[in-house]
Design an enzyme around this catalytic site. Structure first.
Site, mmCIF file in Angstrom:
data_model
loop_
_atom_site.group_PDB
_atom_site.id
_atom_site.type_symbol
_atom_site.label_atom_id
_atom_site.label_comp_id
_atom_site.label_asym_id
_atom_site.label_seq_id
_atom_site.Cartn_x
_atom_site.Cartn_y
_atom_site.Cartn_z
ATOM 1 N N CYS A 76 0.835 -1.206 0.000
ATOM 2 C CA CYS A 76 0.000 0.000 0.000
ATOM 3 C C CYS A 76 0.870 1.257 0.000
ATOM 4 O O CYS A 76 1.620 1.473 -0.947
ATOM 5 C CB CYS A 76 -1.005 -0.039 1.155
ATOM 6 S SG CYS A 76 -2.363 1.162 0.933
ATOM 7 N N HIS A 92 -3.868 -4.641 -0.271
ATOM 8 C CA HIS A 92 -3.438 -5.206 1.001
ATOM 9 C C HIS A 92 -3.517 -6.732 0.946
ATOM 10 O O HIS A 92 -4.604 -7.298 1.094
ATOM 11 C CB HIS A 92 -4.335 -4.700 2.136
ATOM 12 C CG HIS A 92 -4.101 -3.282 2.517
ATOM 13 N ND1 HIS A 92 -3.171 -2.918 3.463
ATOM 14 C CD2 HIS A 92 -4.677 -2.136 2.083
ATOM 15 C CE1 HIS A 92 -3.183 -1.600 3.606
ATOM 16 N NE2 HIS A 92 -4.086 -1.101 2.769
ATOM 17 N N GLU A 143 -2.655 -8.785 3.173
ATOM 18 C CA GLU A 143 -3.073 -9.277 4.492
ATOM 19 C C GLU A 143 -4.571 -9.146 4.722
ATOM 20 O O GLU A 143 -5.111 -9.700 5.682
ATOM 21 C CB GLU A 143 -2.297 -8.548 5.603
ATOM 22 C CG GLU A 143 -2.740 -7.140 5.907
ATOM 23 C CD GLU A 143 -2.214 -6.071 4.958
ATOM 24 O OE1 GLU A 143 -2.361 -4.879 5.281
ATOM 25 O OE2 GLU A 143 -1.647 -6.433 3.892
#
Length: 211
Positions: A79, A182, A184
């Site tokens: 990001c 992202h 994650e």
């Protein structure tokens, strides 16, 4: 060991926990010596470009990031962590980025909602490493974005998404991988990317992503 650089901005622990979830020996660290000794480095980032760059420099971890890249260690930007690899951003005029990748981060195109806060499909370019390909080999990947600014087009771009036109979603240059989205927060697709990065670190792959 994978060092997740902790420069005090945002929820950096989510990247650490996701890497640990896929079996990586990952640790969030603010200690430049610990980070410098790591086999791989992750630079996450949320919030504004200027605040992130100022905090990174104040922590001394900017030098660690640059040294890791110079040494050819596996490196993952996430990001704003990806955006900081560029020369600068229109979001924070006058604040220099790390300058590893050429160009300036620009506002998303007119006519779209800002920020892009949604799942979007990756358009993976031919020649991108396996880290961006789906398990069935089609490259059909849906990942989660939260951003108002994006990196310019260029030879290092290996995936885009459609948001008022093609928007840079991932870049790759040798041992450097970076994602605007992202991983994650991107479910199975994102965890697969983090697993690929962890595997790369574990085998000491400095030559670039496997094709």
């Amino acid at each position: 060991m994978i060092a997740v650089l902790d420069y005090g901005i945002g929820n950096l622990r989510s990247a650490e926990k996701a890497l640990q979830h896929v079996g990586a020996d990952a640790a969030l660290t603010a200690d430049p010596d610990v980070a410098a000794a790591a086999d791989g480095v992750v630079l996450p980032g949320v919030g504004s470009f200027g605040r992130c760059m100022e905090a990174l420099r104040a922590s001394g971890l900017d030098a660690v990031a640059l040294s890791a890249l110079d040494a050819g260690k596996p490196f993952l930007g996430i990001c704003v962590g990806m955006q900081m690899l560029y020369e600068g951003s229109d979001e924070s005029p006058g604040v220099a980025g790390l300058g590893v990748l050429p160009g300036t981060i620009r506002l998303l195109p007119a006519g779209v909602k800002r920020p892009q806060m949604q799942w979007n499909r990756l358009d993976v370019r031919p020649g991108a490493g396996r880290w961006l390909r789906s398990e069935d080999g089609t490259g059909e990947q849906w990942v989660y974005f939260v951003h108002s600014y994006a990196a310019p087009a260029g030879p290092d771009v290996v995936a885009t998404c459609d948001y008022g036109g093609p928007v840079t979603a991932a870049v790759e240059r040798g041992p450097l991988w970076a994602t605007q989205f992202h991983p994650e927060k991107s479910g199975a697709a994102g965890l697969a990317i983090l697993r690929a990065f962890a595997e790369r670190v574990s085998v000491g792959d400095l030559s670039g992503a496997s094709r």
